[in-house]
Scaffold this motif. Structure first.
Motif, mmCIF file in Angstrom:
data_model
loop_
_atom_site.group_PDB
_atom_site.id
_atom_site.type_symbol
_atom_site.label_atom_id
_atom_site.label_comp_id
_atom_site.label_asym_id
_atom_site.label_seq_id
_atom_site.Cartn_x
_atom_site.Cartn_y
_atom_site.Cartn_z
ATOM 1 N N VAL A 89 0.804 -1.217 0.000
ATOM 2 C CA VAL A 89 0.000 0.000 0.000
ATOM 3 C C VAL A 89 0.840 1.272 0.000
ATOM 4 O O VAL A 89 0.311 2.367 -0.214
ATOM 5 N N VAL A 90 2.154 1.150 0.241
ATOM 6 C CA VAL A 90 2.971 2.353 0.424
ATOM 7 C C VAL A 90 2.974 3.229 -0.824
ATOM 8 O O VAL A 90 2.824 4.446 -0.746
ATOM 9 N N GLY A 91 3.157 2.623 -2.001
ATOM 10 C CA GLY A 91 3.205 3.403 -3.230
ATOM 11 C C GLY A 91 1.930 4.173 -3.474
ATOM 12 O O GLY A 91 1.963 5.350 -3.863
ATOM 13 N N GLY A 92 0.788 3.543 -3.241
ATOM 14 C CA GLY A 92 -0.483 4.222 -3.431
ATOM 15 C C GLY A 92 -0.703 5.339 -2.431
ATOM 16 O O GLY A 92 -1.269 6.392 -2.773
ATOM 17 N N ASP A 93 -0.247 5.145 -1.201
ATOM 18 C CA ASP A 93 -0.400 6.183 -0.184
ATOM 19 C C ASP A 93 0.435 7.412 -0.527
ATOM 20 O O ASP A 93 -0.005 8.554 -0.370
ATOM 21 N N VAL A 94 1.654 7.187 -1.006
ATOM 22 C CA VAL A 94 2.505 8.306 -1.416
ATOM 23 C C VAL A 94 1.867 9.054 -2.582
ATOM 24 O O VAL A 94 1.877 10.294 -2.629
ATOM 25 N N PHE A 95 1.272 8.314 -3.513
ATOM 26 C CA PHE A 95 0.609 8.943 -4.663
ATOM 27 C C PHE A 95 -0.510 9.865 -4.198
ATOM 28 O O PHE A 95 -0.643 10.991 -4.691
ATOM 29 N N ARG A 96 -1.315 9.414 -3.243
ATOM 30 C CA ARG A 96 -2.420 10.250 -2.764
ATOM 31 C C ARG A 96 -1.902 11.519 -2.098
ATOM 32 O O ARG A 96 -2.446 12.619 -2.309
ATOM 33 N N ALA A 97 -0.851 11.376 -1.288
ATOM 34 C CA ALA A 97 -0.298 12.543 -0.612
ATOM 35 C C ALA A 97 0.278 13.539 -1.619
ATOM 36 O O ALA A 97 0.073 14.757 -1.501
ATOM 37 N N VAL A 98 0.980 13.048 -2.631
ATOM 38 C CA VAL A 98 1.564 13.920 -3.645
ATOM 39 C C VAL A 98 0.461 14.612 -4.449
ATOM 40 O O VAL A 98 0.570 15.807 -4.779
ATOM 41 N N ALA A 99 -0.605 13.887 -4.754
ATOM 42 C CA ALA A 99 -1.713 14.489 -5.508
ATOM 43 C C ALA A 99 -2.334 15.642 -4.730
ATOM 44 O O ALA A 99 -2.667 16.687 -5.304
ATOM 45 N N LEU A 100 -2.490 15.471 -3.427
ATOM 46 C CA LEU A 100 -3.025 16.560 -2.606
ATOM 47 C C LEU A 100 -2.060 17.734 -2.554
ATOM 48 O O LEU A 100 -2.465 18.899 -2.593
ATOM 49 N N ARG A 101 -0.768 17.409 -2.454
ATOM 50 C CA ARG A 101 0.240 18.477 -2.405
ATOM 51 C C ARG A 101 0.206 19.289 -3.695
ATOM 52 O O ARG A 101 0.300 20.526 -3.669
ATOM 53 N N ARG A 102 0.079 18.629 -4.826
ATOM 54 C CA ARG A 102 0.015 19.341 -6.102
ATOM 55 C C ARG A 102 -1.269 20.149 -6.223
ATOM 56 O O ARG A 102 -1.338 21.106 -6.993
ATOM 57 N N GLY A 103 -2.283 19.757 -5.461
ATOM 58 C CA GLY A 103 -3.533 20.506 -5.475
ATOM 59 C C GLY A 103 -3.547 21.682 -4.529
ATOM 60 O O GLY A 103 -4.593 22.333 -4.369
ATOM 61 N N GLY A 104 -2.408 21.940 -3.861
ATOM 62 C CA GLY A 104 -2.313 23.118 -3.011
ATOM 63 C C GLY A 104 -2.337 22.848 -1.525
ATOM 64 O O GLY A 104 -2.237 23.786 -0.727
ATOM 65 N N MET A 105 -2.451 21.596 -1.104
ATOM 66 C CA MET A 105 -2.474 21.279 0.319
ATOM 67 C C MET A 105 -1.048 21.248 0.855
ATOM 68 O O MET A 105 -0.110 20.838 0.160
ATOM 69 N N GLU A 106 -0.869 21.701 2.086
ATOM 70 C CA GLU A 106 0.459 21.670 2.688
ATOM 71 C C GLU A 106 0.968 20.226 2.779
ATOM 72 O O GLU A 106 0.180 19.285 2.970
ATOM 73 N N THR A 107 2.279 20.081 2.677
ATOM 74 C CA THR A 107 2.869 18.744 2.644
ATOM 75 C C THR A 107 2.540 17.950 3.892
ATOM 76 O O THR A 107 2.153 16.775 3.816
ATOM 77 N N TRP A 108 2.689 18.553 5.066
ATOM 78 C CA TRP A 108 2.437 17.826 6.309
ATOM 79 C C TRP A 108 0.975 17.410 6.415
ATOM 80 O O TRP A 108 0.666 16.295 6.860
ATOM 81 N N ALA A 109 0.059 18.278 5.981
ATOM 82 C CA ALA A 109 -1.371 17.969 6.060
ATOM 83 C C ALA A 109 -1.750 16.869 5.066
ATOM 84 O O ALA A 109 -2.556 15.989 5.375
ATOM 85 N N ALA A 110 -1.160 16.922 3.864
ATOM 86 C CA ALA A 110 -1.436 15.881 2.866
ATOM 87 C C ALA A 110 -0.980 14.516 3.371
ATOM 88 O O ALA A 110 -1.707 13.521 3.272
ATOM 89 N N GLY A 111 0.234 14.467 3.912
ATOM 90 C CA GLY A 111 0.731 13.204 4.451
ATOM 91 C C GLY A 111 -0.079 12.735 5.645
ATOM 92 O O GLY A 111 -0.351 11.541 5.793
ATOM 93 N N LEU A 112 -0.487 13.682 6.499
ATOM 94 C CA LEU A 112 -1.264 13.317 7.684
ATOM 95 C C LEU A 112 -2.620 12.747 7.299
ATOM 96 O O LEU A 112 -3.111 11.814 7.942
ATOM 97 N N SER A 113 -3.238 13.283 6.255
ATOM 98 C CA SER A 113 -4.553 12.774 5.839
ATOM 99 C C SER A 113 -4.473 11.307 5.420
ATOM 100 O O SER A 113 -5.348 10.505 5.746
ATOM 101 N N VAL A 114 -3.398 10.956 4.709
ATOM 102 C CA VAL A 114 -3.222 9.573 4.265
ATOM 103 C C VAL A 114 -2.897 8.670 5.449
ATOM 104 O O VAL A 114 -3.410 7.547 5.562
ATOM 105 N N LEU A 115 -2.032 9.158 6.345
ATOM 106 C CA LEU A 115 -1.660 8.363 7.523
ATOM 107 C C LEU A 115 -2.872 8.095 8.408
ATOM 108 O O LEU A 115 -3.111 6.955 8.832
ATOM 109 N N LEU A 116 -3.657 9.143 8.686
ATOM 110 C CA LEU A 116 -4.842 8.964 9.525
ATOM 111 C C LEU A 116 -5.876 8.066 8.853
ATOM 112 O O LEU A 116 -6.554 7.276 9.523
ATOM 113 N N ASP A 117 -5.996 8.178 7.545
ATOM 114 C CA ASP A 117 -6.921 7.308 6.806
ATOM 115 C C ASP A 117 -6.515 5.843 6.954
ATOM 116 O O ASP A 117 -7.349 4.974 7.193
#
Length: 303
Positions: A89-117
């Motif tokens: 699942v790691v590759g897919g989780d990184v993809f989701r975080a990067v997609a959010l980051r490219r959409g304007g979300m802060e890096t820490w928040a994007a990563g946290l959303s995937v981790l909490l999910d």
């Protein structure tokens, strides 16, 4: 490490199949009933749609807008990466975080959303397993649960575990909300909508896992295994957890080994247990291919 995972994935799966006799597993798969397989696929797809909805709720709670349709598309694209690239699942989780980051979300928040999910799903998976084990114990399934590894003297252990698992995140939030020097985590916990988001995560994750276990149970029914739903709810916890380890492609091999060990105390031989797990893996692969199709379609429209 990447090359090691690439080599390890087929070795794990072939090792499991060799141990249980490949011809026996093939015979089990040939008798699969299409109607139950269709029900399993529908339940698995519904589980991932709810998972995307849950993740979107976390993203919005963290202050970033995310349309439900886009969340679902990103979720299935992430499934494609998780299934087709080494690392579970790691590759897919990184993809989701990067997609959010490219959409304007802060890096820490994007990563946290995937981790909490991810944590939300695993947490509820074990809550469901512990609660089901407690219910089954008092329903006369002591022998099977002792064979599964639960000590005979610990009648109350599953119930206590379920209560503690439910209470742990609530206690953590309570502590963060009263932190004298709030850091970033405490600031999030002290927001007025935190309790509401916690309740949504509880309900959404419960629905996700009930549907996921339902898909696994339908795979068993497709092979003619007459087992009650609660056996799959208990066996799913180690099976799904092992599948999430970043040591293979899409959990192949680790999931089958865990399924064989987890279903054995309930009277399921190794070959049908592995066959059930393989069918469940195919459900994920079908959805991953759909996610890959979405990715290719998106790239074509962007040109």
């Amino acid at each position: 490490m990447a090359w090691l995972r690439i080599a390890l994935a087929p070795v794990l799966l072939l090792g499991v199949l060799w141990f249980v006799d490949l011809s026996d597993v093939a015979r089990q798969l040939r008798q699969a009933q299409p109607g139950w397989l269709a029900a399993a696929l529908a339940s698995a797809v519904a589980s991932n749609l709810v998972s995307a909805w849950r993740w979107r709720s976390l993203v919005r709670w963290l202050g970033h807008g995310l349309a439900l349709g886009r969340a679902m598309r990103l979720y299935f694209q992430a499934m494609a990466l998780s299934a087709l690239l080494p690392g579970a699942v790691v590759g897919g989780d990184v993809f989701r975080a990067v997609a959010l980051r490219r959409g304007g979300m802060e890096t820490w928040a994007a990563g946290l959303s995937v981790l909490l999910d991810r944590l939300s799903g695993l947490w509820m998976l074990w809550v469901l397993a512990a609660a089901t084990a407690a219910w089954a114990w008092h329903g006369g399934a002591q022998a099977a649960l002792v064979g599964w590894g639960l000590p005979a003297f610990s009648v109350a252990l599953p119930a206590v575990a379920a209560v503690l698992l439910l209470a742990l995140p609530a206690a953590l939030l309570w502590g963060l909300q009263r932190a004298p020097r709030p850091g970033r985590a405490a600031v999030l916990a002290q927001r007025t909508d935190t309790a509401g988001e916690f309740g949504r995560q509880l309900l959404q994750s419960a629905l996700v896992q009930l549907l996921s276990v339902g898909a696994l149970a339908c795979c068993g029914q497709a092979l003619g295994l007459q087992l009650p739903y609660w056996t799959y709810a208990i066996a799913a916890a180690p099976t799904f957890l092992m599948a999430a380890l970043p040591v293979s492609f899409g959990g192949w091999g680790t999931r089958e080994a865990a399924a064989a060990l987890s279903l054995a105390p309930f009277g399921v031989a190794a070959a049908p247990a592995v066959a059930v797990s393989l069918l469940y893996g195919v459900l994920g692969l079908v959805q991953a291919l759909a996610g890959l199709g979405l990715t290719l379609l998106q790239r074509r429209t962007e040109r």
